[in-house]
Design a protein around this motif. Structure first.
Motif, mmCIF file in Angstrom:
data_model
loop_
_atom_site.group_PDB
_atom_site.id
_atom_site.type_symbol
_atom_site.label_atom_id
_atom_site.label_comp_id
_atom_site.label_asym_id
_atom_site.label_seq_id
_atom_site.Cartn_x
_atom_site.Cartn_y
_atom_site.Cartn_z
ATOM 1 N N ASN A 6 0.852 -1.175 0.000
ATOM 2 C CA ASN A 6 0.000 0.000 0.000
ATOM 3 C C ASN A 6 0.891 1.228 0.000
ATOM 4 O O ASN A 6 1.323 1.688 1.047
ATOM 5 N N ASP A 7 1.230 1.717 -1.184
ATOM 6 C CA ASP A 7 1.965 2.964 -1.295
ATOM 7 C C ASP A 7 1.192 3.871 -2.259
ATOM 8 O O ASP A 7 0.235 3.439 -2.874
ATOM 9 N N PRO A 8 1.569 5.127 -2.388
ATOM 10 C CA PRO A 8 0.778 6.052 -3.200
ATOM 11 C C PRO A 8 0.595 5.627 -4.660
ATOM 12 O O PRO A 8 -0.392 5.993 -5.285
ATOM 13 N N ASN A 9 1.531 4.876 -5.213
ATOM 14 C CA ASN A 9 1.433 4.476 -6.618
ATOM 15 C C ASN A 9 0.857 3.096 -6.847
ATOM 16 O O ASN A 9 0.464 2.774 -7.962
ATOM 17 N N GLN A 10 0.821 2.267 -5.817
ATOM 18 C CA GLN A 10 0.391 0.886 -6.029
ATOM 19 C C GLN A 10 -0.270 0.307 -4.781
ATOM 20 O O GLN A 10 0.227 0.478 -3.675
ATOM 21 N N LEU A 11 -1.391 -0.379 -5.030
ATOM 22 C CA LEU A 11 -2.075 -1.124 -3.973
ATOM 23 C C LEU A 11 -2.191 -2.559 -4.466
ATOM 24 O O LEU A 11 -2.719 -2.799 -5.556
ATOM 25 N N ILE A 12 -1.684 -3.494 -3.682
ATOM 26 C CA ILE A 12 -1.749 -4.911 -4.062
ATOM 27 C C ILE A 12 -2.498 -5.671 -2.987
ATOM 28 O O ILE A 12 -2.146 -5.631 -1.813
ATOM 29 N N LEU A 13 -3.554 -6.370 -3.412
ATOM 30 C CA LEU A 13 -4.332 -7.247 -2.548
ATOM 31 C C LEU A 13 -4.030 -8.672 -2.980
ATOM 32 O O LEU A 13 -4.015 -8.972 -4.172
ATOM 33 N N SER A 14 -3.810 -9.554 -2.017
ATOM 34 C CA SER A 14 -3.386 -10.901 -2.371
ATOM 35 C C SER A 14 -4.003 -11.940 -1.447
ATOM 36 O O SER A 14 -4.192 -11.693 -0.264
ATOM 37 N N ASP A 15 -4.301 -13.090 -2.027
ATOM 38 C CA ASP A 15 -4.812 -14.214 -1.245
ATOM 39 C C ASP A 15 -4.207 -15.500 -1.778
ATOM 40 O O ASP A 15 -4.380 -15.845 -2.948
ATOM 41 N N THR A 16 -3.449 -16.177 -0.934
ATOM 42 C CA THR A 16 -2.904 -17.497 -1.241
ATOM 43 C C THR A 16 -3.365 -18.420 -0.125
ATOM 44 O O THR A 16 -2.904 -18.305 1.006
ATOM 45 N N PRO A 17 -4.290 -19.338 -0.406
ATOM 46 C CA PRO A 17 -4.877 -20.179 0.654
ATOM 47 C C PRO A 17 -3.956 -21.335 1.072
ATOM 48 O O PRO A 17 -4.231 -22.500 0.808
ATOM 49 N N TRP A 18 -2.855 -20.991 1.734
ATOM 50 C CA TRP A 18 -1.878 -22.001 2.147
ATOM 51 C C TRP A 18 -2.479 -23.034 3.098
ATOM 52 O O TRP A 18 -2.250 -24.237 2.934
ATOM 53 N N PHE A 19 -3.203 -22.583 4.101
ATOM 54 C CA PHE A 19 -3.706 -23.498 5.131
ATOM 55 C C PHE A 19 -4.625 -24.562 4.531
ATOM 56 O O PHE A 19 -4.430 -25.758 4.753
ATOM 57 N N ILE A 20 -5.612 -24.133 3.755
ATOM 58 C CA ILE A 20 -6.548 -25.112 3.196
ATOM 59 C C ILE A 20 -5.847 -26.020 2.192
ATOM 60 O O ILE A 20 -6.141 -27.211 2.102
ATOM 61 N N GLY A 21 -4.885 -25.479 1.453
ATOM 62 C CA GLY A 21 -4.133 -26.294 0.504
ATOM 63 C C GLY A 21 -3.330 -27.384 1.198
ATOM 64 O O GLY A 21 -3.348 -28.550 0.784
ATOM 65 N N ILE A 22 -2.648 -27.024 2.260
ATOM 66 C CA ILE A 22 -1.844 -28.003 3.002
ATOM 67 C C ILE A 22 -2.740 -29.046 3.663
ATOM 68 O O ILE A 22 -2.438 -30.245 3.647
ATOM 69 N N MET A 23 -3.865 -28.606 4.236
ATOM 70 C CA MET A 23 -4.787 -29.555 4.868
ATOM 71 C C MET A 23 -5.352 -30.545 3.841
ATOM 72 O O MET A 23 -5.497 -31.741 4.130
#
Length: 172
Positions: A6-23
């Motif tokens: 989150n900076d003035p030029n760029q906002l990045i939202l991310s989701d990597t479902p590690w927990f459900i993948g490993i389970m």
């Protein structure tokens, strides 16, 4: 989903479902391992082991394919773009929109009723008010409960009006 930049030029939202993948990988191994062990013993165990490994492992793999998806949303002022990337077992998809067409982000909700009452689920959407992509574009496809959707919408709406910081003009 969380805000990873989150900076003035760029906002990045991310989701990597590690927990459900490993389970789900552990779930698959819990069926495939004993199934292979039964198959290695021979006799009648071959068929039971095969059914156990393919049935349980197949269900786990199906759930893995359905639920494990990486999502990344990049709002970039310098390129005047919004990129929504989705990656799953079946492939990769990237959709690009013009950032200057983005009006705001908001919450979509759905209510389900059961014998125990009703529950409301939410998902964040980007609202583009002009251009070829005008309309509502979900950040994530699935609805969920909790405050995660509200946090994402707040982050996008707070970031949108922010002015680019000019490093050349510094006040003393």
């Amino acid at each position: 989903m969380k805000v990873t930049r989150n900076d003035p030029n760029q906002l990045i939202l991310s989701d990597t479902p590690w927990f459900i993948g490993i389970m789900l990988v552990f779930f698959i191994l819990a069926f495939v391992g004993p199934g292979l062990l039964l198959m290695s013993e021979g006799g009648e165990g071959i068929w039971f082991g095969l059914i156990f490994a393919l049935g349980g492992g197949g269900l786990g793999f199906g759930a893995f394919c359905a639920f494990v998806r990486r999502v990344q949303v990049i709002l970039d002022r310098t390129k005047d773009s919004i990129v929504i990337r989705r990656q799953s077992v079946f492939g990769y998809e990237a959709v690009e929109h013009v950032l200057s067409n983005l009006s705001h982000a908001e919450i979509e909700s759905t209510t389900s009723r059961s014998n125990k009452g009703s529950s409301t689920l939410y998902r964040p959407v980007l609202v583009l008010n002009k251009g070829m992509s005008a309309g509502r574009h979900p950040i994530v496809e699935a609805y969920s409960n909790g405050s995660g959707s509200h946090r994402l919408v707040d982050a996008v709406n707070e970031w949108l009006p922010a002015r680019k910081v000019d490093s050349d003009s510094q006040s003393a």
